[in-house]
Design an enzyme around this catalytic site. Structure first.
Site, PDB file in Angstrom:
ATOM      1  N   HIS A   1      45.528  36.066  43.795  1.00  0.00           N
ATOM      2  CA  HIS A   1      45.624  36.926  44.983  1.00  0.00           C
ATOM      3  C   HIS A   1      46.813  37.866  44.802  1.00  0.00           C
ATOM      4  O   HIS A   1      47.908  37.405  44.427  1.00  0.00           O
ATOM      5  CB  HIS A   1      45.794  36.068  46.249  1.00  0.00           C
ATOM      6  CG  HIS A   1      45.816  36.889  47.490  1.00  0.00           C
ATOM      7  ND1 HIS A   1      44.671  37.445  48.040  1.00  0.00           N
ATOM      8  CD2 HIS A   1      46.848  37.295  48.260  1.00  0.00           C
ATOM      9  CE1 HIS A   1      45.015  38.149  49.111  1.00  0.00           C
ATOM     10  NE2 HIS A   1      46.324  38.081  49.274  1.00  0.00           N
TER      11      HIS A   1
ATOM     12  N   LYS B   1      33.556  37.879  47.042  1.00  0.00           N
ATOM     13  CA  LYS B   1      32.688  37.160  47.971  1.00  0.00           C
ATOM     14  C   LYS B   1      33.258  35.775  48.246  1.00  0.00           C
ATOM     15  O   LYS B   1      33.913  35.186  47.374  1.00  0.00           O
ATOM     16  CB  LYS B   1      31.276  37.010  47.339  1.00  0.00           C
ATOM     17  CG  LYS B   1      30.529  38.318  47.236  1.00  0.00           C
ATOM     18  CD  LYS B   1      30.069  38.758  48.615  1.00  0.00           C
ATOM     19  CE  LYS B   1      29.291  40.061  48.562  1.00  0.00           C
ATOM     20  NZ  LYS B   1      29.079  40.628  49.910  1.00  0.00           N
TER      21      LYS B   1
ATOM     22  N   GLY C   1      37.331  44.185  36.222  1.00  0.00           N
ATOM     23  CA  GLY C   1      37.519  43.085  35.278  1.00  0.00           C
ATOM     24  C   GLY C   1      38.790  43.139  34.461  1.00  0.00           C
ATOM     25  O   GLY C   1      38.851  42.569  33.363  1.00  0.00           O
ATOM     26  N   SER C   2      39.847  43.779  34.960  1.00  0.00           N
ATOM     27  CA  SER C   2      41.087  43.835  34.155  1.00  0.00           C
ATOM     28  C   SER C   2      41.719  42.451  34.021  1.00  0.00           C
ATOM     29  O   SER C   2      42.302  42.132  32.984  1.00  0.00           O
ATOM     30  CB  SER C   2      42.076  44.832  34.755  1.00  0.00           C
ATOM     31  OG  SER C   2      42.648  44.332  35.939  1.00  0.00           O
ATOM     32  N   ASN C   3      41.559  41.606  35.039  1.00  0.00           N
ATOM     33  CA  ASN C   3      42.074  40.222  34.909  1.00  0.00           C
ATOM     34  C   ASN C   3      41.242  39.445  33.887  1.00  0.00           C
ATOM     35  O   ASN C   3      41.780  38.661  33.107  1.00  0.00           O
ATOM     36  CB  ASN C   3      42.053  39.519  36.260  1.00  0.00           C
ATOM     37  CG  ASN C   3      43.304  39.826  37.076  1.00  0.00           C
ATOM     38  OD1 ASN C   3      44.372  39.311  36.800  1.00  0.00           O
ATOM     39  ND2 ASN C   3      43.171  40.682  38.058  1.00  0.00           N
TER      40      ASN C   3
ATOM     41  N   ASN D   1      42.096  30.937  42.133  1.00  0.00           N
ATOM     42  CA  ASN D   1      41.942  32.348  42.500  1.00  0.00           C
ATOM     43  C   ASN D   1      43.272  33.060  42.307  1.00  0.00           C
ATOM     44  O   ASN D   1      44.333  32.463  42.493  1.00  0.00           O
ATOM     45  CB  ASN D   1      41.514  32.452  43.972  1.00  0.00           C
ATOM     46  CG  ASN D   1      41.342  33.904  44.426  1.00  0.00           C
ATOM     47  OD1 ASN D   1      40.675  34.688  43.769  1.00  0.00           O
ATOM     48  ND2 ASN D   1      41.978  34.245  45.537  1.00  0.00           N
TER      49      ASN D   1
ATOM     50  N   ILE E   1      33.062  31.919  48.336  1.00  0.00           N
ATOM     51  CA  ILE E   1      32.270  30.909  47.620  1.00  0.00           C
ATOM     52  C   ILE E   1      31.722  29.920  48.657  1.00  0.00           C
ATOM     53  O   ILE E   1      32.474  29.431  49.500  1.00  0.00           O
ATOM     54  CB  ILE E   1      33.166  30.154  46.615  1.00  0.00           C
ATOM     55  CG1 ILE E   1      33.810  31.127  45.606  1.00  0.00           C
ATOM     56  CG2 ILE E   1      32.395  29.050  45.917  1.00  0.00           C
ATOM     57  CD1 ILE E   1      32.910  31.646  44.529  1.00  0.00           C
TER      58      ILE E   1
END
Ligand code: GRF
Length: 205
Positions: free
Chosen positions: A108, A90, A12-14, A106, A92
């Site tokens: 990337h 995962k 969860g650093s983002n 998203n 979606i």
């Protein structure tokens, strides 16, 4: 106010960088939910310590689709405007994407369309980049459609990796970029400064 939901699968650093960024810009973004497919995800602890409601996607194959349906309902009922995949590992489901068309982004850790697609996540990406002796990599923020990593690209930032010695060094350089480019894109969406014209995305600074 832009209401967002953040999907995570791991540390969860983002997510953390989004929370910290918008603490300074309180009046433009509200994080309504943090969602994960992994009950052990450290990002869930970050959410709870910031009093952000969390939701777990059931890992049970039979229950997963129902989970997404329940979640879609919750997000709609809470007027969530934007869904942010921040290290969500995962795919979606198409049915969920249909409910939030052009409202899912998203991050990337490479310069798409290079080094994207199924199996390209986390260190796998940086190892592939390293193995090809690539000199420049970076991070991309893109809209999510029904094909992995193929939605329209919103923003990218590059970094020189000519002198790196391993994939971990690349990961570190790219993560620093992720932590600034993702909140930046979210803030531009909140300010209605993202324009899609002729199938290209423009950001009005
Ligand atoms: C990041 O490198 C992101 O680009 C990728 O997965 C990683 C997630 O990191 N999709 P974190 O959970 O945000 O720390």
């Amino acid at each position: 106010m832009l209401n967002i939901a953040v999907f995570i699968s791991g540390r969860g650093s983002n997510l953390s960088s989004i929370i910290e960024y918008f603490k300074e810009n309180l009046n433009i973004v509200s994080i309504k939910y943090v969602i994960s497919n992994n009950k052990e995800a450290y990002g869930l602890k970050i959410a709870k310590s910031n009093n952000i409601p969390t939701f777990l996607i059931s890992p049970d194959k039979l229950e997963t689709e129902k989970s997404y349906d329940i979640l879609a309902e919750k997000l709609k009922n809470n007027d969530v405007d934007l869904i942010v995949l921040a290290g969500y590992l995962k795919k979606i489901p198409d049915s969920f994407i249909d409910k939030f068309e052009n409202k899912i982004i998203n991050i990337h850790p490479a310069l798409l369309p290079s080094f994207g697609g199924k199996g390209m996540y986390g260190l796998n990406v940086h190892q592939a980049v390293f193995n090809k002796s690539v000199k420049v990599t970076g991070a991309s923020v893109h809209f999510v459609n029904k094909v992995y990593d193929e939605g329209l690209i919103i923003a990218q930032q590059a970094v020189d990796i000519s002198d790196v010695e391993n994939a971990e060094e690349i990961a570190e350089k790219v993560l620093k970029i992720e932590h600034t480019i993702l909140p930046y894109v979210i803030s531009k969406i909140a300010e209605h400064k993202i324009i899609i014209k002729n199938n290209r995305v423009y950001i009005n600074e």
